[in-house]
Design a protein around this motif. Structure first.
Motif, PDB file in Angstrom:
ATOM      1  N   LEU A   1      -0.824  -2.152  16.678  1.00 13.28           N
ATOM      2  CA  LEU A   1      -2.007  -1.672  17.068  1.00 13.28           C
ATOM      3  C   LEU A   1      -2.809  -1.461  15.888  1.00 13.28           C
ATOM      4  N   THR A   2      -2.433  -0.971  14.687  1.00  8.62           N
ATOM      5  CA  THR A   2      -3.154  -0.965  13.547  1.00  8.62           C
ATOM      6  C   THR A   2      -3.499  -1.927  12.949  1.00  8.62           C
TER       7      THR A   2
ATOM      8  N   SER B   1      -8.488 -11.257   7.137  1.00 11.98           N
ATOM      9  CA  SER B   1      -7.608 -10.821   6.219  1.00 11.98           C
ATOM     10  C   SER B   1      -7.589  -9.250   6.401  1.00 11.98           C
ATOM     11  N   ALA B   2      -8.106  -8.674   7.233  1.00 13.45           N
ATOM     12  CA  ALA B   2      -8.403  -7.103   7.434  1.00 13.45           C
ATOM     13  C   ALA B   2      -7.380  -6.718   8.197  1.00 13.45           C
ATOM     14  N   GLY B   3      -6.082  -6.723   7.668  1.00 20.34           N
ATOM     15  CA  GLY B   3      -5.058  -5.963   8.748  1.00 20.34           C
ATOM     16  C   GLY B   3      -4.374  -4.662   8.312  1.00 20.34           C
ATOM     17  N   SER B   4      -5.041  -3.999   7.884  1.00 18.88           N
ATOM     18  CA  SER B   4      -4.799  -2.664   7.321  1.00 18.88           C
ATOM     19  C   SER B   4      -3.452  -2.798   6.527  1.00 18.88           C
ATOM     20  N   GLY B   5      -3.268  -3.764   5.658  1.00 15.36           N
ATOM     21  CA  GLY B   5      -2.140  -3.888   4.597  1.00 15.36           C
ATOM     22  C   GLY B   5      -0.869  -4.400   5.412  1.00 15.36           C
ATOM     23  N   THR B   6      -0.924  -4.712   6.696  1.00 17.19           N
ATOM     24  CA  THR B   6       0.283  -5.370   7.368  1.00 17.19           C
ATOM     25  C   THR B   6       0.148  -7.008   7.404  1.00 17.19           C
TER      26      THR B   6
END
Length: 101
Positions: free
Chosen positions: A45-46, A93-98
């Protein structure tokens, strides 16, 4: 007399300690098995929300995501033509660090 009683009780205490370690290991295993799906769902989800928020910030006001679709798990639905000229790469590329799949 006191020492012989203590020595005689030693195997019982060792067995009780082993049983306690097995109980703790079993409890920890159960907690990990039960928590893993919850943690995975929160991570997905994040991750997908990160893609969607950045796509919206960069110009695609209709960007959304689905957790389960026809042929995907965790799909970001944005229109790259609505994004700003440099918006496609940051949105992808914005996957919250995952890790991005």
């Amino acid at each position: 007399m006191q020492e012989s009683e203590t020595v005689a009780a030693l195997p019982d205490r060792l067995a009780a300690g082993r049983a306690e370690r097995w109980r703790r290991a079993a409890l920890l295993t159960c907690l990990v098995v039960l928590a893993a799906p919850v943690v995975t769902a929160i991570m997905v989800l994040t991750h997908e929300a990160g893609h969607t928020v950045v796509a919206r910030l960069l110009g695609d006001g209709r960007a959304t995501f689905r957790i389960y679709g026809h042929d995907c798990i965790g799909c970001n639905l944005d229109d790259s033509q609505r994004l700003s000229p440099w918006g496609t790469w940051p949105s992808a590329s914005a996957g919250s660090g995952t890790p991005c799949s």
